[in-house]
Write a protein that holds these residues in place. Structure first.
Motif, PDB file in Angstrom:
ATOM      1  N   MET A   1       0.856  -1.170   0.000  1.00 56.84           N
ATOM      2  CA  MET A   1       0.000   0.000   0.000  1.00 56.84           C
ATOM      3  C   MET A   1       0.901   1.233   0.000  1.00 56.84           C
ATOM      4  O   MET A   1       1.846   1.313   0.764  1.00 56.84           O
ATOM      5  N   ILE A   2       0.630   2.190  -0.848  1.00 56.29           N
ATOM      6  CA  ILE A   2       1.435   3.403  -0.872  1.00 56.29           C
ATOM      7  C   ILE A   2       0.822   4.448   0.028  1.00 56.29           C
ATOM      8  O   ILE A   2      -0.329   4.346   0.419  1.00 56.29           O
ATOM      9  N   GLY A   3       1.606   5.453   0.360  1.00 59.72           N
ATOM     10  CA  GLY A   3       1.054   6.577   1.078  1.00 59.72           C
ATOM     11  C   GLY A   3       1.410   6.644   2.539  1.00 59.72           C
ATOM     12  O   GLY A   3       0.888   7.490   3.248  1.00 59.72           O
ATOM     13  N   PHE A   4       2.304   5.774   3.015  1.00 60.60           N
ATOM     14  CA  PHE A   4       2.679   5.862   4.418  1.00 60.60           C
ATOM     15  C   PHE A   4       3.825   6.836   4.586  1.00 60.60           C
ATOM     16  O   PHE A   4       4.689   6.961   3.730  1.00 60.60           O
ATOM     17  N   ASP A   5       3.818   7.527   5.718  1.00 64.05           N
ATOM     18  CA  ASP A   5       4.871   8.470   6.045  1.00 64.05           C
ATOM     19  C   ASP A   5       6.174   7.716   6.236  1.00 64.05           C
ATOM     20  O   ASP A   5       6.193   6.494   6.336  1.00 64.05           O
ATOM     21  N   ASP A   6       7.276   8.437   6.307  1.00 66.86           N
ATOM     22  CA  ASP A   6       8.589   7.824   6.450  1.00 66.86           C
ATOM     23  C   ASP A   6       8.672   6.896   7.656  1.00 66.86           C
ATOM     24  O   ASP A   6       9.391   5.912   7.639  1.00 66.86           O
ATOM     25  N   ASP A   7       7.948   7.197   8.721  1.00 65.79           N
ATOM     26  CA  ASP A   7       8.003   6.355   9.918  1.00 65.79           C
ATOM     27  C   ASP A   7       7.124   5.105   9.789  1.00 65.79           C
ATOM     28  O   ASP A   7       7.106   4.264  10.666  1.00 65.79           O
ATOM     29  N   LEU A   8       6.404   4.956   8.682  1.00 69.15           N
ATOM     30  CA  LEU A   8       5.544   3.810   8.379  1.00 69.15           C
ATOM     31  C   LEU A   8       4.402   3.608   9.364  1.00 69.15           C
ATOM     32  O   LEU A   8       3.765   2.573   9.380  1.00 69.15           O
ATOM     33  N   ASP A   9       4.144   4.595  10.207  1.00 74.50           N
ATOM     34  CA  ASP A   9       3.050   4.484  11.168  1.00 74.50           C
ATOM     35  C   ASP A   9       1.839   5.332  10.788  1.00 74.50           C
ATOM     36  O   ASP A   9       0.738   5.047  11.225  1.00 74.50           O
ATOM     37  N   THR A  10       2.044   6.369  10.009  1.00 75.74           N
ATOM     38  CA  THR A  10       0.973   7.303   9.696  1.00 75.74           C
ATOM     39  C   THR A  10       0.622   7.221   8.216  1.00 75.74           C
ATOM     40  O   THR A  10       1.424   7.593   7.369  1.00 75.74           O
ATOM     41  N   PRO A  11      -0.577   6.734   7.877  1.00 77.64           N
ATOM     42  CA  PRO A  11      -0.966   6.698   6.464  1.00 77.64           C
ATOM     43  C   PRO A  11      -1.216   8.112   5.946  1.00 77.64           C
ATOM     44  O   PRO A  11      -1.873   8.918   6.600  1.00 77.64           O
ATOM     45  N   ARG A  12      -0.686   8.417   4.779  1.00 74.47           N
ATOM     46  CA  ARG A  12      -0.810   9.738   4.163  1.00 74.47           C
ATOM     47  C   ARG A  12      -1.570   9.638   2.848  1.00 74.47           C
ATOM     48  O   ARG A  12      -1.516   8.634   2.153  1.00 74.47           O
ATOM     49  N   CYS A  13      -2.231  10.715   2.494  1.00 81.00           N
ATOM     50  CA  CYS A  13      -2.978  10.814   1.242  1.00 81.00           C
ATOM     51  C   CYS A  13      -2.041  10.611   0.052  1.00 81.00           C
ATOM     52  O   CYS A  13      -0.917  11.112   0.044  1.00 81.00           O
ATOM     53  N   SER A  14      -2.521   9.893  -0.961  1.00 82.07           N
ATOM     54  CA  SER A  14      -1.738   9.613  -2.163  1.00 82.07           C
ATOM     55  C   SER A  14      -1.804  10.721  -3.204  1.00 82.07           C
ATOM     56  O   SER A  14      -1.079  10.663  -4.204  1.00 82.07           O
ATOM     57  N   ARG A  15      -2.659  11.709  -3.017  1.00 80.98           N
ATOM     58  CA  ARG A  15      -2.764  12.825  -3.964  1.00 80.98           C
ATOM     59  C   ARG A  15      -1.439  13.572  -3.978  1.00 80.98           C
ATOM     60  O   ARG A  15      -0.868  13.873  -2.934  1.00 80.98           O
ATOM     61  N   ALA A  16      -0.926  13.849  -5.144  1.00 81.99           N
ATOM     62  CA  ALA A  16       0.353  14.540  -5.290  1.00 81.99           C
ATOM     63  C   ALA A  16       0.357  15.838  -4.492  1.00 81.99           C
ATOM     64  O   ALA A  16      -0.569  16.638  -4.589  1.00 81.99           O
ATOM     65  N   GLY A  17       1.385  16.009  -3.669  1.00 88.74           N
ATOM     66  CA  GLY A  17       1.549  17.236  -2.906  1.00 88.74           C
ATOM     67  C   GLY A  17       0.775  17.287  -1.602  1.00 88.74           C
ATOM     68  O   GLY A  17       0.956  18.197  -0.814  1.00 88.74           O
ATOM     69  N   CYS A  18      -0.090  16.312  -1.343  1.00 92.25           N
ATOM     70  CA  CYS A  18      -0.882  16.321  -0.116  1.00 92.25           C
ATOM     71  C   CYS A  18      -0.142  15.543   0.968  1.00 92.25           C
ATOM     72  O   CYS A  18       0.350  14.444   0.721  1.00 92.25           O
ATOM     73  N   ARG A  19      -0.090  16.109   2.153  1.00 89.98           N
ATOM     74  CA  ARG A  19       0.574  15.455   3.291  1.00 89.98           C
ATOM     75  C   ARG A  19      -0.412  15.188   4.429  1.00 89.98           C
ATOM     76  O   ARG A  19      -0.021  14.903   5.550  1.00 89.98           O
ATOM     77  N   GLU A  20      -1.712  15.264   4.135  1.00 95.37           N
ATOM     78  CA  GLU A  20      -2.731  15.050   5.159  1.00 95.37           C
ATOM     79  C   GLU A  20      -2.841  13.561   5.512  1.00 95.37           C
ATOM     80  O   GLU A  20      -2.530  12.693   4.700  1.00 95.37           O
ATOM     81  N   ASP A  21      -3.305  13.295   6.711  1.00 96.03           N
ATOM     82  CA  ASP A  21      -3.562  11.925   7.130  1.00 96.03           C
ATOM     83  C   ASP A  21      -4.659  11.322   6.259  1.00 96.03           C
ATOM     84  O   ASP A  21      -5.642  11.993   5.926  1.00 96.03           O
ATOM     85  N   ALA A  22      -4.500  10.071   5.893  1.00 98.53           N
ATOM     86  CA  ALA A  22      -5.509   9.377   5.083  1.00 98.53           C
ATOM     87  C   ALA A  22      -6.591   8.792   5.979  1.00 98.53           C
ATOM     88  O   ALA A  22      -6.303   8.264   7.046  1.00 98.53           O
TER      89      ALA A  22
END
Length: 86
Positions: A1-22
């Motif tokens: 699954m793509i979209g996890f933050d660098d720490d692999l604990d926080t899922p992030r939105c896959s939309r380009a440029g978005c850093r919001e929680d998924a």
């Protein structure tokens, strides 16, 4: 699954440029090049879930949108785009 933050604990939105929680999981595949068992997953924040779903649906890809916190088969899951749930 793509979209996890660098720490692999926080899922992030896959939309380009978005850093919001998924909050949403979007499962899809391209039937022209992938078999039915090959499903890709994007993650989406509330702001971008409709944009990403519509982007995929416009290409006639099978798409299912499910709340990240929903267990499979629960009422929180949304029907796949292009189907008529009964």
């Amino acid at each position: 699954m793509i979209g996890f933050d660098d720490d692999l604990d926080t899922p992030r939105c896959s939309r380009a440029g978005c850093r919001e929680d998924a909050q949403w999981r979007i499962d899809w595949r391209n039937p022209r090049i992938h078999a039915a068992d090959r499903v890709k997953t994007w993650l989406a924040c509330t702001e971008h879930v409709d944009y990403l779903r519509e982007f995929l649906a416009a290409r006639d890809f099978p798409v299912a949108v499910i709340a990240l916190d929903a267990a499979p088969g629960t009422a929180q899951a949304q029907a796949p785009v292009g189907t008529n749930p009964s």
